[in-house]
Design a protein around this motif. Structure first.
Motif, PDB file in Angstrom:
ATOM      1  N   HIS A 123      28.914  32.876  39.405  1.00 43.40           N
ATOM      2  CA  HIS A 123      29.602  31.940  40.185  1.00 43.40           C
ATOM      3  C   HIS A 123      29.806  32.079  41.775  1.00 43.40           C
ATOM      4  O   HIS A 123      30.514  31.329  42.589  1.00 43.40           O
ATOM      5  N   ASP A 124      29.888  33.475  42.038  1.00 42.73           N
ATOM      6  CA  ASP A 124      30.130  33.762  43.425  1.00 42.73           C
ATOM      7  C   ASP A 124      28.883  34.250  44.220  1.00 42.73           C
ATOM      8  O   ASP A 124      28.979  34.378  45.532  1.00 42.73           O
ATOM      9  N   GLU A 147      36.700  42.447  36.871  1.00 39.75           N
ATOM     10  CA  GLU A 147      35.742  41.992  37.935  1.00 39.75           C
ATOM     11  C   GLU A 147      36.130  42.988  39.156  1.00 39.75           C
ATOM     12  O   GLU A 147      36.670  43.001  39.946  1.00 39.75           O
ATOM     13  N   VAL A 193      43.368  35.462  35.969  1.00 47.92           N
ATOM     14  CA  VAL A 193      43.380  35.611  37.455  1.00 47.92           C
ATOM     15  C   VAL A 193      44.973  36.294  37.630  1.00 47.92           C
ATOM     16  O   VAL A 193      45.843  35.566  37.357  1.00 47.92           O
ATOM     17  N   TYR A 222      40.465  29.221  40.578  1.00 45.72           N
ATOM     18  CA  TYR A 222      40.903  30.514  40.601  1.00 45.72           C
ATOM     19  C   TYR A 222      42.351  30.679  41.330  1.00 45.72           C
ATOM     20  O   TYR A 222      43.043  31.514  41.874  1.00 45.72           O
ATOM     21  N   ASP A 264      40.416  26.822  45.275  1.00 38.74           N
ATOM     22  CA  ASP A 264      39.450  27.977  44.953  1.00 38.74           C
ATOM     23  C   ASP A 264      38.625  27.781  43.550  1.00 38.74           C
ATOM     24  O   ASP A 264      38.753  28.735  42.651  1.00 38.74           O
ATOM     25  N   GLN A 287      47.030  30.640  47.513  1.00 38.99           N
ATOM     26  CA  GLN A 287      46.822  31.644  46.408  1.00 38.99           C
ATOM     27  C   GLN A 287      47.834  32.616  46.886  1.00 38.99           C
ATOM     28  O   GLN A 287      47.400  34.021  47.051  1.00 38.99           O
ATOM     29  N   HIS A 297      46.882  36.470  41.684  1.00 33.82           N
ATOM     30  CA  HIS A 297      47.598  35.442  42.662  1.00 33.82           C
ATOM     31  C   HIS A 297      47.794  34.174  41.616  1.00 33.82           C
ATOM     32  O   HIS A 297      46.972  34.036  40.671  1.00 33.82           O
ATOM     33  N   ARG A 337      26.865  26.513  42.158  1.00 31.04           N
ATOM     34  CA  ARG A 337      27.738  25.945  40.883  1.00 31.04           C
ATOM     35  C   ARG A 337      27.518  24.450  40.637  1.00 31.04           C
ATOM     36  O   ARG A 337      28.286  23.712  40.171  1.00 31.04           O
ATOM     37  N   ARG A 384      38.046  38.104  30.928  1.00 26.31           N
ATOM     38  CA  ARG A 384      37.683  38.834  32.219  1.00 26.31           C
ATOM     39  C   ARG A 384      38.677  38.742  33.282  1.00 26.31           C
ATOM     40  O   ARG A 384      39.249  37.783  33.410  1.00 26.31           O
ATOM     41  N   PHE A 415      43.961  36.129  49.168  1.00 29.21           N
ATOM     42  CA  PHE A 415      42.816  35.140  49.459  1.00 29.21           C
ATOM     43  C   PHE A 415      43.444  33.828  50.235  1.00 29.21           C
ATOM     44  O   PHE A 415      43.930  33.861  51.337  1.00 29.21           O
ATOM     45  N   PHE A 447      39.467  35.630  52.511  1.00 32.91           N
ATOM     46  CA  PHE A 447      38.837  34.737  52.793  1.00 32.91           C
ATOM     47  C   PHE A 447      38.759  34.171  54.259  1.00 32.91           C
ATOM     48  O   PHE A 447      38.742  32.997  54.534  1.00 32.91           O
ATOM     49  N   ASP A 474      40.341  38.838  36.823  1.00 26.84           N
ATOM     50  CA  ASP A 474      39.738  38.584  38.178  1.00 26.84           C
ATOM     51  C   ASP A 474      40.429  39.661  39.001  1.00 26.84           C
ATOM     52  O   ASP A 474      41.395  39.891  39.005  1.00 26.84           O
ATOM     53  N   ALA A 475      39.790  39.970  40.012  1.00 32.97           N
ATOM     54  CA  ALA A 475      40.054  40.713  41.393  1.00 32.97           C
ATOM     55  C   ALA A 475      41.035  42.033  41.037  1.00 32.97           C
ATOM     56  O   ALA A 475      42.117  41.775  41.663  1.00 32.97           O
ATOM     57  N   ARG A 535      29.813  28.964  48.033  1.00 35.97           N
ATOM     58  CA  ARG A 535      29.485  29.274  46.616  1.00 35.97           C
ATOM     59  C   ARG A 535      28.955  28.236  46.051  1.00 35.97           C
ATOM     60  O   ARG A 535      28.682  28.119  44.593  1.00 35.97           O
TER      61      ARG A 535
HETATM   62  C1  NOJ Z   1      37.017  36.571  42.154  1.00 35.87           C
HETATM   63  C2  NOJ Z   1      36.256  35.213  41.943  1.00 35.87           C
HETATM   64  O1  NOJ Z   1      35.118  35.416  41.164  1.00 35.87           O
HETATM   65  C3  NOJ Z   1      36.226  34.438  42.866  1.00 35.87           C
HETATM   66  O2  NOJ Z   1      35.550  33.322  42.392  1.00 35.87           O
HETATM   67  C4  NOJ Z   1      37.512  33.710  43.411  1.00 35.87           C
HETATM   68  O3  NOJ Z   1      37.383  33.198  44.495  1.00 35.87           O
HETATM   69  C5  NOJ Z   1      38.307  35.239  43.820  1.00 35.87           C
HETATM   70  N1  NOJ Z   1      38.191  36.218  42.774  1.00 35.87           N
HETATM   71  C6  NOJ Z   1      39.690  34.923  43.994  1.00 35.87           C
HETATM   72  O4  NOJ Z   1      40.388  34.636  42.672  1.00 35.87           O
END
Ligand code: NOJ
Length: 561
Positions: free
Chosen positions: A327-328, A270, A101, A64, A61, A168, A104, A417, A198, A164, A145, A200-201, A413
């Motif tokens: 990046h998403d 995030e 992160v 991530y 990922d 993960q 996971h 990138r 930052r 995800f 996902f 994540d999730a 995505r």
């Molecule tokens: C959010 C991240 O911005 C993304 O790129 C990632 O795939 C998911 N969280 C899972 O970590």
């Protein structure tokens, strides 16, 4: 202005390490590459960088999926390279925050390898293991996902939960040992001197402990394709997997950990939920205003209502945070462009981002107008979110391969990138000529979409970015001022005031989103203003605010007398 914290005044710039600068010529960005570009970032005028994950990872990922939280991925260099980067950034007054992160790990992380090894392994409960039901997974929960959120592990015959990818596995944050291990990770990087994280999730950290099945009709469940988190139906589908109780307490705990350190370490969530500010100063410092960004067209009406709702919803003392790219998502240039006025629209959106109240986050490459990379076949896609949804659509939902491919190419995505375009030489100066870069370089680097060609061109997108960043830095109202919407009826232009009490400065910002002239009438106490900036010709710096003729796509910033 004086009592604002550094992260309230700063402009952040997101670096996607794999694609920023390749120092050792292997087709992948790295720390030596990033370090060599720090002067460029200083001259651009940003104050802080957020690094997308730089840790060891099988990269399923795109980083991530972390297999070691306290090291640097070998393709990016060594821990010493990281330290040199951090020191060099600090020497230039650039702060550095990392991607953390939490939800996971990678299935290759030592913790998960141990956890899956036997039912009674001491780390078994560090992840979420359950028995199957009626010969299948424990329930009908879905992965964000695509496909089931449960994976059967044949070694022990139990399923593990993954919000995800199946590579993960979700950590079990209800286990105190997990928390302690993760807070040690946080301390490891803070001890090295980073300025924050930052996160994540964060909305997916906890799941409903009783695993209630989703009750929406089975048919819908089958057709849910996990478009993205903004999709209302999908959010409903994820009811038991998102925003469960406990996240606030966890964020408070994390906040106490970072507050052990001097220098105002920052936590950026995030998530778009302002509730994660807590009471204003006991959870996260910043939470992204995603509702502003998640639209294909930013109309004055959308911006106005976004600001009205967002600013009213913030708990007292909390500070807004705006972004229009990361990046998403599809690149700003491609998403907001209309094919005819792309450059003008990109500038308008940047001006908006830098003048709204709140900390702005920029995404690397936007400053030279990079656009989406176009891929054409499945084997070019590196983003496994896209390939995994492709698999779920074709294998589980019976969609034909052409349609599924079209969907995967549209959502991948990878589009945002691709390697940063530094100059017009082969491989855009990202990697040496002849090297195969990890994602193809967008061919438009030869058409002046590159740093070198734009650096000394006063009419370039890059020069515009530098100018706008300077304008913001030099005007306290644009950094710290309160926001006041003006002319709420206009569908063509968006105008507002920013007023900063301690300097007494009031700025008017008017952005014409249309390709026609707009007669704007500002009914204000004072009708006199001094022009600070316009991207159109305005020979007279003295403005009469009773009537301003905004030119097509004009960006006008003025200081009220
Ligand atoms: C959010 C991240 O911005 C993304 O790129 C990632 O795939 C998911 N969280 C899972 O970590």
């Amino acid at each position: 202005m004086a009592d604002l914290k550094w992260w309230q005044k700063a402009v952040f710039y997101q670096i996607y390490p794999r694609s920023f600068a390749d120092g050792n010529g292997d087709g992948i960005g790295d720390f030596p590459g990033m370090t060599a570009k720090l002067d460029y970032l200083r001259d651009l005028g940003v104050d802080a960088v957020w690094l997308s994950p730089h840790y060891p990872s099988p990269f399923l990922d795109c980083g991530y999926d972390i297999s070691d939280y306290v090291d640097v991925g070998p393709e990016y260099g060594t821990l010493d390279d990281f330290k040199r980067f951090l020191e060099a950034a600090h020497e230039r007054d650039i702060k550095v925050i990392l991607d953390f992160v939490l939800n996971h790990t990678s299935d290759l992380h030592a913790w998960f390898k141990e956890s899956r090894s036997s039912l009674d392994n001491p780390k078994r409960d560090w992840f979420i293991w359950r028995d199957g039901k009626d010969g299948g997974p424990p329930n009908n929960w879905q992965s964000l996902f695509g496909g089931s959120a449960w994976e059967l592990d044949p070694r022990t015959g139990q399923y593990y939960y993954h919000c995800f990818l199946k590579s993960q596995p979700d950590l079990n944050w209800r286990n105190p040992e997990v928390k302690e291990a993760m807070w040690d990770v946080v301390r490891f990087w803070l001890d090295l001197g980073v300025d924050g994280f930052r996160l994540d999730a964060i909305g997916t950290i906890y799941e409903h402990p009783d695993l209630p099945p989703h009750t929406i009709p089975a048919e819908k469940l089958q057709h849910a394709t996990a478009h993205d988190l903004a999709d209302a139906e999908f959010r409903q589908l994820m009811t038991y997997q998102l925003h469960q109780p406990g996240v606030h307490e966890l964020m408070q705990e994390l906040r106490r950990v970072v507050d052990e350190y001097p220098g105002e370490k920052v936590l950026v969530g995030e998530d778009d939920n302002v509730a994660y500010h807590g009471s204003g100063d006991d959870e996260l410092h910043l939470v992204f205003n995603f509702p502003l960004m998640l639209t294909d067209k930013l109309t004055p009406e959308h911006i106005r209502s976004n600001q009205a709702i967002r600013l009213a919803d913030l708990p007292p003392g909390a500070w807004p945070c705006n972004t229009l790219g990361n990046h998403d998502v599809s690149r700003m240039w491609s998403r907001f462009g209309d094919g005819k006025h792309d450059a003008e629209l990109a500038r308008l959106h940047l001006a908006l981002l830098l003048t709204l109240k709140g900390t702005p986050f920029l995404y690397n490459g936007e400053e030279i107008g990079m656009s989406n990379l176009k891929l054409t076949s499945l084997d070019q896609i590196r983003d496994t979110m896209a390939t995994s949804r492709y698999a779920a659509l074709t294998e589980e939902k019976g969609l034909n391969p052409e349609e599924a491919l079209e969907y995967a190419l549209r959502i991948t995505r990878d589009r945002c990138r691709s390697p940063l375009q530094w100059d017009s030489s082969a491989n855009s100066g990202f990697s040496p000529a002849g090297v195969e870069t990890w994602l193809p370089v967008n061919a438009n680097y030869r058409e002046r979409v590159n740093v070198a060609d734009q650096l000394n061109d006063p009419a370039s997108t890059l020069s515009f970015y530098r100018e706008m960043l300077k304008l913001r830095r030099n005007n306290p109202a644009l950094i710290a001022g309160e926001y006041l919407a003006l002319n709420p009826q206009s569908e063509e232009y968006f105008a507002f005031l920013r007023h900063e009490a301690s300097s007494g400065q009031t700025c008017l910002v008017a952005l014409n989103f249309s390709d026609t002239n707009q007669a704007a009438i500002f009914d204000l106490e004072t009708s006199r203003a001094r022009l600070l900036f316009s991207n159109r010709s305005r020979p007279d710096a003295a403005l009469d605010l009773r009537q301003i003729d905004l030119q097509p796509f004009e960006i006008l910033v003025a200081e009220l007398n």
